[in-house]
Design a protein around this motif. Structure first.
Motif, short mmCIF file in Angstrom:
data_model
loop_
_atom_site.label_atom_id
_atom_site.label_comp_id
_atom_site.label_asym_id
_atom_site.label_seq_id
_atom_site.Cartn_x
_atom_site.Cartn_y
_atom_site.Cartn_z
N LEU A 8 0.84 -1.20 0.00
CA LEU A 8 0.00 0.00 0.00
C LEU A 8 0.88 1.25 0.00
CD1 LEU A 8 -2.43 -1.08 2.85
CD2 LEU A 8 -2.91 -1.13 0.41
N THR A 9 0.33 2.30 -0.58
CA THR A 9 1.02 3.57 -0.45
C THR A 9 0.89 4.01 1.01
OG1 THR A 9 -0.94 4.89 -0.92
CG2 THR A 9 0.42 4.24 -2.81
N GLU A 10 1.75 4.91 1.42
CA GLU A 10 1.71 5.40 2.79
C GLU A 10 0.36 6.05 3.10
OE1 GLU A 10 4.24 8.53 5.48
OE2 GLU A 10 5.33 7.34 3.99
N GLN A 11 -0.17 6.81 2.14
CA GLN A 11 -1.45 7.49 2.34
C GLN A 11 -2.59 6.49 2.51
OE1 GLN A 11 0.61 8.04 -0.24
NE2 GLN A 11 1.05 10.21 -0.40
N ASN A 12 -2.59 5.43 1.69
CA ASN A 12 -3.65 4.43 1.81
C ASN A 12 -3.55 3.65 3.11
OD1 ASN A 12 -4.80 5.16 -0.60
ND2 ASN A 12 -3.82 3.53 -1.78
N ASP A 13 -2.33 3.33 3.53
CA ASP A 13 -2.15 2.63 4.80
C ASP A 13 -2.63 3.50 5.96
OD1 ASP A 13 -1.21 0.35 6.37
OD2 ASP A 13 0.34 1.75 7.07
N LEU A 14 -2.31 4.78 5.92
CA LEU A 14 -2.76 5.71 6.96
C LEU A 14 -4.28 5.77 7.00
CD1 LEU A 14 -2.15 7.84 9.12
CD2 LEU A 14 -1.98 9.52 7.29
N HIS A 19 -9.32 4.35 9.85
CA HIS A 19 -10.66 3.78 9.88
C HIS A 19 -10.77 2.60 10.83
CE1 HIS A 19 -11.57 6.42 6.55
NE2 HIS A 19 -12.83 6.09 6.72
N VAL A 20 -9.69 1.92 11.07
CA VAL A 20 -9.71 0.78 11.99
C VAL A 20 -9.51 1.27 13.43
CG1 VAL A 20 -8.51 -1.33 12.69
CG2 VAL A 20 -8.95 -0.88 10.26
N GLU A 21 -8.48 2.07 13.65
CA GLU A 21 -8.11 2.46 15.01
C GLU A 21 -8.95 3.61 15.56
OE1 GLU A 21 -3.93 3.23 14.66
OE2 GLU A 21 -3.49 1.17 14.09
N SER A 28 -10.15 -4.88 11.87
CA SER A 28 -8.83 -5.00 11.26
C SER A 28 -8.84 -4.39 9.87
CB SER A 28 -8.42 -6.47 11.16
OG SER A 28 -9.27 -7.13 10.23
N LYS A 29 -7.64 -4.18 9.34
CA LYS A 29 -7.53 -3.69 7.96
C LYS A 29 -8.11 -4.70 6.99
CE LYS A 29 -3.09 -1.56 8.68
NZ LYS A 29 -1.76 -1.39 8.11
#
Length: 76
Positions: A8-14, A19-21, A28-29
């Motif tokens: 994933l790109t950093e932006q997508n992972d963030l 949305h999870v945390e 979970s993701k």
């Protein structure tokens, strides 16, 4: 279930982590990604039905009848 590894790109992972945390809506993701895929599949099916309807001509069904028929097809 199959296990996949994706990058994933950093932006997508963030975005996923937020949305999870933060929202707590997903555990979970993986759960979030599966929901996004389900939504994309539904949208794809709806677009296919709309395209087929455009090519088929006019209908005498009401908007409510069309929506009911679509929801029934999702349940199958």
């Amino acid at each position: 279930m199959t296990r996949q590894s994706i990058t994933l790109t950093e932006q997508n992972d963030l975005w996923l982590r937020e949305h999870v945390e933060v929202t707590g809506e997903y555990a979970s993701k993986s759960e979030l990604i599966n929901d996004l895929i389900r939504r994309a599949r539904r949208a794809e099916m709806l677009n296919e039905k709309l395209q087929a309807a455009e090519y088929s001509g006019f209908t005498d069904q009401s908007a409510e009848q069309i929506l009911h028929e679509f929801k029934e097809s999702l349940r199958k």
